[in-house]
Scaffold this active site. Structure first.
Site, PDB file in Angstrom:
ATOM      1  CB  ALA A  34      -1.054   0.077   1.190  1.00 16.42           C
ATOM      2  CB  CYS A  35       4.147   1.691  -0.561  1.00 14.20           C
ATOM      3  SG  CYS A  35       5.706   2.739  -0.584  1.00 14.20           S
ATOM      4  N   GLY A  36       3.035   4.007  -2.250  1.00 14.54           N
ATOM      5  CA  GLY A  36       3.421   4.674  -3.689  1.00 14.54           C
ATOM      6  C   GLY A  36       4.444   4.030  -4.676  1.00 14.54           C
ATOM      7  CG  PHE A  37       8.289   4.108  -3.777  1.00 14.85           C
ATOM      8  CD1 PHE A  37       8.990   4.587  -5.099  1.00 14.85           C
ATOM      9  CD2 PHE A  37       8.250   4.400  -2.689  1.00 14.85           C
ATOM     10  CE1 PHE A  37       9.530   5.756  -4.701  1.00 14.85           C
ATOM     11  CE2 PHE A  37       9.085   5.834  -2.217  1.00 14.85           C
ATOM     12  CZ  PHE A  37       9.648   6.440  -3.452  1.00 14.85           C
ATOM     13  CB  THR A  38       2.784  -0.901  -4.025  1.00 13.35           C
ATOM     14  OG1 THR A  38       2.819  -0.562  -2.628  1.00 13.35           O
ATOM     15  CG2 THR A  38       2.138  -2.036  -4.403  1.00 13.35           C
TER      16      THR A  38
END
Length: 182
Positions: A34-38
């Site tokens: 659930a990360c911007g980098f996912t």
């Protein structure tokens, strides 16, 4: 100690000795769903498919230490990754990468390749400002700063590179390619 002296647990809790990967190029990464980098999962899977048959492995260690961005059980994380990104590389048990409960493997990796900065560009500047608020001394310690920090290990077991999540995946791919040739 060297990389092959360490083990990690797979999502089922089985001990996986890294010695089973001797002679292979490894990319060890702490991940979150659930990360911007996912979305980097997509590029990681592409690298895995491109190089796996030539001796490349990804060691995916989900970690919930950064903004609690790896919620859920190991099974839920695995389902998300396989359904959303069609990942085929092995996922390990959700684990800590910093602090007193950090996997010994990550303590070793950080001792081999310390933090060297987030690089250039808008995303790097944003991460600098964000992490500064969390750890004012972040530039002077080897701790993992955020999700999707990657360590590259060559066929001889040497930790040859550390990539922060802001590093272009093209840089990661180029370095993997050079290790595959060497």
């Amino acid at each position: 100690m060297m990389i092959y002296d360490y083990s990690v647990q797979d999502a089922q809790g089985n001990s996986i000795p890294l010695s089973r990967y001797k002679g292979k190029v490894l990319l060890i990464v702490n991940t979150a769903t659930a990360c911007g980098f996912t979305p980097q999962y997509k590029e990681l899977e592409e690298l895995y498919e491109q190089y796996h048959d030539k001796g490349f492995e990804i060691i995916d260690v989900p970690c919930n230490q950064f903004g609690e961005q790896a919620p859920g059980t190991d099974a839920e994380i695995h389902a998300f990754c396989t359904l959303r990104y069609n990942t085929k590389f092995p996922q390990m048990k959700k684990s800590d990468v910093n602090g007193e409960h950090a996997l010994p493997l990550f303590s070793y990796l950080k001792s081999q390749k310390s933090f060297e900065g987030f690089g250039e560009g808008k995303m790097a500047e944003m991460m600098d400002g964000f992490i500064q608020k969390i750890d004012s001394d972040y530039k002077n310690n080897p701790e993992i700063k955020w999700n999707f920090t990657k360590f590259l290990v060559d066929r001889g077991g040497a930790v040859v590179a550390r990539f922060e999540p802001t590093a272009p995946m093209s840089d990661v791919a180029a370095r993997i390619a050079s290790c595959m040739e060497g």
